[in-house]
Design a protein around this motif. Structure first.
Motif, short mmCIF file in Angstrom:
data_model
loop_
_atom_site.label_atom_id
_atom_site.label_comp_id
_atom_site.label_asym_id
_atom_site.label_seq_id
_atom_site.Cartn_x
_atom_site.Cartn_y
_atom_site.Cartn_z
N ALA A 27 0.83 -1.20 0.00
CA ALA A 27 0.00 0.00 0.00
C ALA A 27 0.87 1.26 0.00
N ALA A 28 1.96 1.24 0.76
CA ALA A 28 2.86 2.40 0.83
C ALA A 28 3.44 2.71 -0.55
N TRP A 29 3.86 1.66 -1.26
CA TRP A 29 4.43 1.87 -2.60
C TRP A 29 3.39 2.45 -3.54
N LYS A 30 2.17 1.92 -3.50
CA LYS A 30 1.13 2.41 -4.41
C LYS A 30 0.71 3.84 -4.03
N ALA A 31 0.62 4.13 -2.74
CA ALA A 31 0.25 5.48 -2.31
C ALA A 31 1.30 6.49 -2.76
N GLU A 32 2.58 6.13 -2.62
CA GLU A 32 3.66 7.02 -3.06
C GLU A 32 3.60 7.25 -4.57
N LEU A 33 3.30 6.19 -5.32
CA LEU A 33 3.20 6.28 -6.77
C LEU A 33 2.06 7.21 -7.18
N LEU A 34 0.89 7.05 -6.54
CA LEU A 34 -0.26 7.89 -6.86
C LEU A 34 0.02 9.36 -6.55
N ALA A 35 0.66 9.60 -5.40
CA ALA A 35 0.99 10.98 -5.04
C ALA A 35 2.00 11.58 -6.02
N GLY A 51 1.88 -0.05 8.77
CA GLY A 51 3.20 -0.67 8.78
C GLY A 51 4.30 0.38 8.85
N GLU A 52 5.54 -0.08 8.98
CA GLU A 52 6.66 0.84 9.12
C GLU A 52 6.83 1.70 7.88
N GLU A 53 6.71 1.09 6.66
CA GLU A 53 6.91 1.85 5.43
C GLU A 53 5.84 2.92 5.27
N MET A 54 4.57 2.56 5.61
CA MET A 54 3.50 3.54 5.47
C MET A 54 3.66 4.67 6.49
N ALA A 55 4.08 4.33 7.69
CA ALA A 55 4.29 5.37 8.71
C ALA A 55 5.37 6.35 8.26
N GLU A 56 6.45 5.83 7.69
CA GLU A 56 7.52 6.70 7.20
C GLU A 56 7.02 7.59 6.06
N LEU A 57 6.20 7.01 5.18
CA LEU A 57 5.67 7.78 4.06
C LEU A 57 4.79 8.93 4.54
N LEU A 58 3.95 8.65 5.54
CA LEU A 58 3.07 9.69 6.07
C LEU A 58 3.86 10.79 6.77
N GLY A 59 5.03 10.44 7.29
CA GLY A 59 5.86 11.43 7.96
C GLY A 59 6.68 12.28 7.03
N ILE A 84 -9.80 7.03 -8.92
CA ILE A 84 -9.13 5.74 -8.93
C ILE A 84 -9.15 5.16 -7.52
N ALA A 85 -9.17 3.84 -7.39
CA ALA A 85 -9.17 3.21 -6.08
C ALA A 85 -8.20 2.05 -6.07
N VAL A 86 -7.41 1.96 -5.00
CA VAL A 86 -6.41 0.90 -4.87
C VAL A 86 -6.50 0.33 -3.46
N GLY A 87 -6.53 -1.00 -3.37
CA GLY A 87 -6.58 -1.65 -2.07
C GLY A 87 -5.48 -2.68 -1.91
N ASP A 88 -4.84 -2.67 -0.75
CA ASP A 88 -3.87 -3.71 -0.40
C ASP A 88 -4.51 -4.53 0.71
N ILE A 89 -5.25 -5.56 0.32
CA ILE A 89 -6.16 -6.25 1.24
C ILE A 89 -5.89 -7.74 1.19
N ASP A 90 -5.68 -8.36 2.35
CA ASP A 90 -5.37 -9.78 2.41
C ASP A 90 -6.60 -10.66 2.23
N SER A 91 -7.68 -10.31 2.88
CA SER A 91 -8.89 -11.14 2.87
C SER A 91 -9.55 -11.15 1.50
N VAL A 109 -10.66 0.18 -10.32
CA VAL A 109 -10.11 -0.33 -9.07
C VAL A 109 -8.99 -1.32 -9.33
N ASN A 110 -8.04 -1.36 -8.40
CA ASN A 110 -6.97 -2.35 -8.40
C ASN A 110 -6.80 -2.86 -6.98
N VAL A 111 -6.88 -4.18 -6.80
CA VAL A 111 -6.57 -4.79 -5.52
C VAL A 111 -5.26 -5.53 -5.70
N VAL A 112 -4.26 -5.11 -4.93
CA VAL A 112 -2.89 -5.59 -5.11
C VAL A 112 -2.81 -7.11 -5.03
#
Length: 481
Positions: A27-35, A51-59, A84-91, A109-112
């Motif tokens: 999700a962090a990689w896709k969010a960074e790409l969209l931004a 997660g750690e990567e997403m927290a760093e991205l938000l900071g 556009i909608a992107v989801g990083d969803i396990d279930s 939509v894209n679900v990773v």
């Protein structure tokens, strides 16, 4: 056009809203790409699930766009107004619900990593923005896509981004001052030649480009130029990248008889192609006629590529062509190629120089204008047991070359290597000793493009030739895969 696994498109997200669900690394990689594409990303995920990567991205502050964190799960109402909608969803169940809700709102939509819930896919990206290259394998082989990306990145210098930005700045002036068709193409192809360098454009580049626009506007012939291009020994993959770019930018190609069809296939489809080959014992164009053609086409405003086998500066008569073009004040550039001597060394797996065997290498023409041996060769100097000598175009003179070298002191047992049609499918190689050179060449065929190597660097091949191998090298290579 053949069938496409998917349609490659480039989606303008600047200032548009993107919905993102998930807090993991994907999700962090896709969010960074969209931004990075300028989107305003609304991220829906509980804080405890970051997660750690997403927290760093938000900071961190994104270079473009924005990312806003909503400390809650996604819901069906978040898709209104999204592009556009992107989801990083396990279930699997939640992934299906996310995709259904997005589609119900009319949002792609894209679900990773869940192709069944994807309206589009993210490929590998080469970023030289505003030049952007996307690579897709339709989900079949992502690692292959990454390998392709790495290969393309080596072809596109980072400085290309600056040149693309300059192109955008100049576009209006080019459109206003130059008529559609040959004039605009002449400008953009000259500009593109400059863009494929390792340095970004400086202030002088913009001035030079505007000056060229003015020249073309005054006189269409201002775009005329000649590029002397070395085609290498024959195999298309041995062309330089610069040679390929020249072929793809040519209006007229004057090519030698030895240039392979595979190389000509890489040229611009619309280019006029003219065979001006020069081969021993065959009718061929006079050098004066070739010079006249280059001048004629260049003065008509054409980009002429003079395509020569091997390297243009090694027995390619480039000197005469350069003199004529400079007399006529026609811009000319040289693109070197792999000379046949280097291909010979590669074919036999040797180095032309060797600390213990050859401290120098010489390239020598094997025949004169009159068809016999050159009269001004220093045969005493050539009969050097500590040098490697390569004779170009010496097939018909092979026996006489051997006689002269032996008469001037080179041992009759000196190793020799002979090749015809180097790097092509019908390449033929043989080795032996100097006293048998004439017979070796006769066996290969004197009517083929022959290259002769003389020197101790070929001694292993000469020894092996005394006992013919049960499997020829080319056949062994085919069997090794």
């Amino acid at each position: 056009m053949g069938a496409l696994a998917s349609l490659p498109v480039f989606f303008d997200l600047a200032g548009k809203r993107a919905v993102m669900a998930g807090g993991g690394a994907g999700a962090a990689w896709k969010a960074e790409l969209l931004a990075a594409a300028g989107a305003g990303v609304d991220l829906y995920v509980p804080r405890d699930d970051l997660g750690e990567e997403m927290a760093e991205l938000l900071g961190a502050k994104p270079s473009s766009g924005r990312i806003v964190h909503h400390d809650r799960p996604w819901s069906a109402d978040v898709f209104a107004g999204a592009a556009i909608a992107v989801g990083d969803i396990d279930s699997e169940a939640e992934a299906q619900a996310f995709a259904c809700a997005a589609r119900a709102a009319g949002v792609p939509v894209n679900v990773v990593d869940k192709p069944a819930f994807c309206d589009f896919r993210f490929g590998s990206i080469v970023n030289r923005s505003p030049v952007v290259v996307g690579i897709s394998t339709d989900g079949a082989a992502p690692i292959l896509g990454q390998a392709i990306r790495r290969r393309i990145e080596t072809l596109l210098p980072p400085a290309l981004a600056g040149w693309a930005a300059l192109a955008s700045k100049l576009r209006g002036e080019v459109m206003d001052r130059l008529a559609p068709g040959p004039l605009r193409r002449a400008f953009w192809e000259r500009f593109s030649d400059s863009a494929f360098t390792t340095r970004p454009p400086g202030a002088e580049a913009e001035g030079d480009a505007r000056g060229f626009v003015a020249d073309l506007a005054r006189s269409p012939a201002a775009g005329g130029r000649v590029t002397l291009v070395g085609a290498g020994p024959g195999e298309a993959e041995l062309l330089t990248l610069k040679a390929v770019r020249a072929l793809q930018a040519a209006d007229v190609i004057l090519f030698d008889d030895l240039v392979s069809d595979d190389i000509l296939e890489l040229a611009r489809r619309e280019a006029k192609r003219m065979l001006v080959g020069k081969r021993a014992a065959r009718e061929s164009c006079r050098q004066e006629d070739i010079n006249a053609l280059m001048v004629q086409f260049a003065k008509a405003g054409k980009h002429v590529v003079r395509l020569k086998s091997g390297d243009v500066s090694v027995f390619g008569r480039a000197g005469e062509e350069l003199d004529e073009l400079r007399r006529e004040a026609i811009p000319v550039a040289i693109v070197p190629g792999i000379t046949a001597a280097s291909a010979l060394a590669a074919a036999f797996g040797v180095s032309l120089t060797h600390r213990d065997r050859a401290q120098q290498v010489r390239f020598v023409t094997g025949h004169s204008k009159k068809g016999g041996l050159p009269e001004d060769l220093e045969w005493t100097a050539l009969a050097d047991d500590h040098a490697t000598t390569i004779f170009y175009m010496g097939g018909r003179m092979a026996g006489k070359i051997a006689e002269r070298l032996i008469a001037n002191g080179l041992p009759a047992g000196t190793p020799v290597a002979v090749a015809a049609n180097l790097s092509r499918d019908d390449e033929t190689r043989a080795a032996g000793t100097l006293e048998n050179l004439g017979a070796i060449v006769a066996r290969i065929g004197v009517d083929r493009p022959i290259l002769i190597g003389v020197g101790r660097v070929f001694q292993e091949h000469a020894k092996a030739a005394e006992v013919p191998p049960t499997v020829q090298p080319a056949e062994a290579a085919r069997q090794s895969f």
